[in-house]
Enzyme design. Structure first.
Site, mmCIF file in Angstrom:
data_model
loop_
_atom_site.group_PDB
_atom_site.id
_atom_site.type_symbol
_atom_site.label_atom_id
_atom_site.label_comp_id
_atom_site.label_asym_id
_atom_site.label_seq_id
_atom_site.Cartn_x
_atom_site.Cartn_y
_atom_site.Cartn_z
ATOM 1 N N LYS A 93 -2.115 -2.317 7.489
ATOM 2 C CA LYS A 93 -3.507 -2.120 7.871
ATOM 3 C C LYS A 93 -3.812 -2.887 9.147
ATOM 4 O O LYS A 93 -3.310 -3.996 9.356
ATOM 5 C CB LYS A 93 -4.415 -2.605 6.727
ATOM 6 N N ARG A 98 -0.766 -1.754 -6.893
ATOM 7 C CA ARG A 98 -0.983 -2.906 -6.008
ATOM 8 C C ARG A 98 -1.846 -3.950 -6.711
ATOM 9 O O ARG A 98 -1.549 -5.150 -6.680
ATOM 10 C CB ARG A 98 -1.627 -2.433 -4.704
ATOM 11 N N ARG A 111 0.852 -1.178 0.000
ATOM 12 C CA ARG A 111 0.000 0.000 0.000
ATOM 13 C C ARG A 111 0.896 1.238 0.000
ATOM 14 O O ARG A 111 2.003 1.218 0.541
ATOM 15 C CB ARG A 111 -0.903 0.014 1.232
#
Length: 309
Positions: free
Chosen positions: A168, A246, A143
């Site tokens: 995350k 991504r 990310r």
């Protein structure tokens, strides 16, 4: 304007971060909101002032306006507990219309064009940093926020490992790097140290001022590079975004697996872990935008049926 609102914002952000939220973008937006209140002479958060600021810029995307208002609403809810005169904007002022963008899958030629466009940036360090960022995203599927949060100490060039510490849900993971990626990072660090030997940040990727890169600046720069590279939208919902590097990595990884005759489900599980997904279902959505990949998966499913009546 009194410093009371700015002090309250600092307390609000500290409280939310203690609960695990990172709030990089909300912090930037809320400071802009307070600057707007200051410029317009408003000393208390009202629904009218919140709505006026949220609908900037004029002619902007409705979902972006709704997001800006939602950021203010959270802060206003906190302020209301301290000062009942604070107004909390109603949730139906700017309704949110859920819309998920279609992934823009970059080809090898597209990525090469972006790297070429990066050569036009203003300074040698900026050119090297942005090119390294694009290359790193393309070959690891990280990310953008994860890449920007990397510190130099998170890279082990000897073992070819990269540690993502700020993934995350605050999950960390290790990524094994290809030798060519290790060589690229080593070259970047060598050039970085020559051009800026004493950065003020421990970040791996630094600005010309020696600070950590800001997402908003990276997003603006990438948009400029997309235009210079001649990449255009494929539909209203499929526009080239930096996050789509991504998606492209995920699709390319699975296509390579099928081309090598590997088991798709096994590769999908490994890929999900590599990307930092909690559930492989999240990885599957990344792949569903590729007709070529879905066709290959369908062919693999049909093979066991061969010879049956």
């Amino acid at each position: 304007m009194t410093t009371a609102l700015h002090d309250a914002l600092g307390d609000y952000l500290a409280m939310r971060r203690a609960l695990g939220y990172r709030l990089v973008r909300p912090e930037k937006l809320l400071n802009q909101f307070l600057d707007h209140l200051d410029a317009t002479g408003v000393t208390i958060v009202t629904s009218e002032a919140s709505l006026a600021w949220s609908r900037l810029p004029a002619g902007g995307d409705g979902n972006w306006w709704a997001y800006r208002l939602s950021v203010v609403r959270g802060f206003a809810t906190y302020l209301h507990t301290l000062d009942p005169a604070t107004e909390i904007p109603a949730t139906d002022l700017l309704p949110w219309r859920a819309r998920r963008a279609s992934p823009y899958l970059y080809s090898t030629a597209d990525i090469a064009a972006l790297l070429t466009a990066a050569d036009s940036l203003s300074t040698p360090l900026r050119r090297a940093t942005i090119a390294t960022l694009i290359g790193l995203l393309a070959v690891t599927g990280m990310r953008v926020g994860e890449a920007l949060a990397l510190d130099r100490a998170d890279i082990d060039l000897r073992r070819g490992l990269l540690v993502v510490r700020h993934g995350k849900f605050n999950k960390s993971r290790e990524l094994v790097l290809h030798p060519s990626t290790v060589a690229g990072l080593r070259g970047y660090l060598r050039e970085r140290d020559r051009m800026h030997p004493t950065p003020t940040s421990p970040a791996l990727l630094i600005s010309t001022a020696g600070t950590r890169l800001l997402y908003c600046n990276v997003h603006w720069t990438f948009h400029r590079l997309v235009q210079q590279a001649g990449l255009t939208a494929r539909s209203a919902s499929c526009r080239p975004r930096i996050h789509d590097l991504r998606h492209s990595f995920a699709v390319a990884s699975m296509l390579d697996a099928y081309a090598a005759g590997q088991d798709g489900q096994t590769r999908l599980t490994l890929l999900s872990t590599y990307l930092g997904h909690v559930d492989p279902a999240g990885t599957y959505w990344y792949l569903s935008a590729s007709p070529e990949l879905l066709a290959l998966a369908g062919q693999r499913l049909e093979r066991p049926r061969a010879g049956r009546s």
